[in-house]
Design an enzyme around this catalytic site. Structure first.
Site, mmCIF file in Angstrom:
data_model
loop_
_atom_site.group_PDB
_atom_site.id
_atom_site.type_symbol
_atom_site.label_atom_id
_atom_site.label_comp_id
_atom_site.label_asym_id
_atom_site.label_seq_id
_atom_site.Cartn_x
_atom_site.Cartn_y
_atom_site.Cartn_z
ATOM 1 N N GLY A 1 72.194 28.440 45.004
ATOM 2 C CA GLY A 1 71.336 29.389 44.303
ATOM 3 C C GLY A 1 71.618 30.800 44.792
ATOM 4 O O GLY A 1 72.072 30.988 45.928
ATOM 5 N N GLN B 1 70.468 39.707 46.163
ATOM 6 C CA GLN B 1 71.369 39.348 47.269
ATOM 7 C C GLN B 1 72.744 40.013 47.134
ATOM 8 O O GLN B 1 73.513 40.060 48.091
ATOM 9 C CB GLN B 1 71.523 37.830 47.366
ATOM 10 N N CYS C 1 69.954 29.808 53.256
ATOM 11 C CA CYS C 1 70.051 30.948 52.353
ATOM 12 C C CYS C 1 71.343 31.697 52.648
ATOM 13 O O CYS C 1 71.677 31.915 53.814
ATOM 14 C CB CYS C 1 68.842 31.869 52.585
ATOM 15 N N LEU C 2 72.046 32.105 51.614
ATOM 16 C CA LEU C 2 73.306 32.824 51.817
ATOM 17 C C LEU C 2 73.082 34.181 52.491
ATOM 18 O O LEU C 2 74.005 34.746 53.058
ATOM 19 C CB LEU C 2 74.043 33.013 50.481
ATOM 20 N N HIS D 1 62.417 29.226 45.984
ATOM 21 C CA HIS D 1 63.165 30.009 46.984
ATOM 22 C C HIS D 1 63.763 31.267 46.335
ATOM 23 O O HIS D 1 63.629 32.372 46.863
ATOM 24 C CB HIS D 1 64.272 29.129 47.588
ATOM 25 N N GLU D 2 64.389 31.092 45.183
ATOM 26 C CA GLU D 2 65.039 32.238 44.520
ATOM 27 C C GLU D 2 64.006 33.231 43.987
ATOM 28 O O GLU D 2 64.231 34.447 44.046
ATOM 29 C CB GLU D 2 65.962 31.763 43.392
ATOM 30 N N HIS E 1 62.982 35.684 46.535
ATOM 31 C CA HIS E 1 63.927 36.810 46.706
ATOM 32 C C HIS E 1 63.551 37.974 45.784
ATOM 33 O O HIS E 1 63.670 39.137 46.162
ATOM 34 C CB HIS E 1 65.353 36.375 46.357
HETATM 35 CO CO CO Z 1 68.116 32.645 49.530
#
Ligand code: CO
Length: 171
Positions: free
Chosen positions: A45, A50, A95-96, A137-138, A141
Site C-alpha cells: 500500500g 508518502q 510502512c514504507l 493504515h493508508e 496517512h
Molecule cells: Co504506511
C-alpha cells in the site's frame, strides 16, 4: 516513474492531504508513479503523501492466494471516506515510510467505505481482513498519521530510541 518515498521523521508525513478535484492525466500519472514506486519497494500500500503529494489518493495491492501481487488486483482509492467500522483486530503492520520496523496495531475488523476511482466514479465497498487493515493504515496517512502513533507509550519510546540509533548509523 519511480519516486522517492519520504520516511519518518520527515514533517511532510504529518501534513493533511486534500481532496482530488481533477480526475485528469496529472492524477493518472501520479497513480502510475505510486504503483511503480510501491512495487519497487515491495509494498502492499502507498499513500500519495508518502511521495510528497498531499492529495487524498492511495493504492493497495494485496498478494493473492499464491502470494503474487497482480496488477489486476490493484485498488486505486481517491477521496476515501470510512462510513462504518465494526469489530477489532490486531495485525503486525509495517510502512514504507518507517522501513524495517514492524509492530502490532489494533484496528477495526470490518469497514464500509466510499471512494472514487481514477475517473471520478464513486464506489461503495465493504472490506474485512488485510484489505480493511491496509485501507485504514493508508487513510491514516492522508490525515498525517503514521501507525507508530498508535503504539503504547512504552513501545513508542522503544521505537524512538531504536530509530535514532538507526538514523545515526546511516550518517
Ligand atoms: Co504506511
Amino acid at each position: 516513474m519511480i519516486r522517492e518515498i519520504i520516511t519518518y521523521p520527515n514533517k511532510i508525513l504529518k501534513q493533511k492531504s486534500r481532496d482530488v478535484t481533477q480526475f485528469d492525466a496529472t492524477l493518472h500519472t501520479l497513480l502510475d508513479d505510486m504503483y511503480e514506486t510501491m512495487m519497487a519497494k515491495n509494498g502492499i500500500g502507498l499513500a500519495a503523501i508518502q511521495i510528497a503529494e498531499p492529495l487524498n489518493a492511495l493504492i493497495i495491492n494485496l498478494p493473492d492466494e499464491e502470494d503474487k501481487q497482480r496488477k489486476e488486483n490493484l485498488v486505486e482509492v481517491i477521496n476515501p471516506k470510512i462510513l462504518e467500522m465494526d469489530g477489532t483486530t490486531v495485525y503486525t503492520e509495517g510502512c514504507l515510510s518507517v522501513p524495517e520496523y514492524y509492530e502490532d496495531v489494533q484496528r477495526a475488523e470490518r469497514i464500509k467505505v466510499s471512494f472514487c476511482d481514477r475517473h471520478g466514479n464513486e464506489k461503495i465497498y465493504e472490506y474485512d481482513g488485510l484489505m480493511a487493515i491496509a485501507f485504514q493504515h493508508e487513510c491514516d496517512h492522508l490525515k498525517g498519521e503514521l501507525f507508530i502513533e498508535k503504539l503504547s507509550y512504552l513501545k513508542r519510546k522503544k521505537f524512538e530510541k531504536e530509530w535514532k540509533k538507526k538514523l545515526k548509523g546511516k550518517k
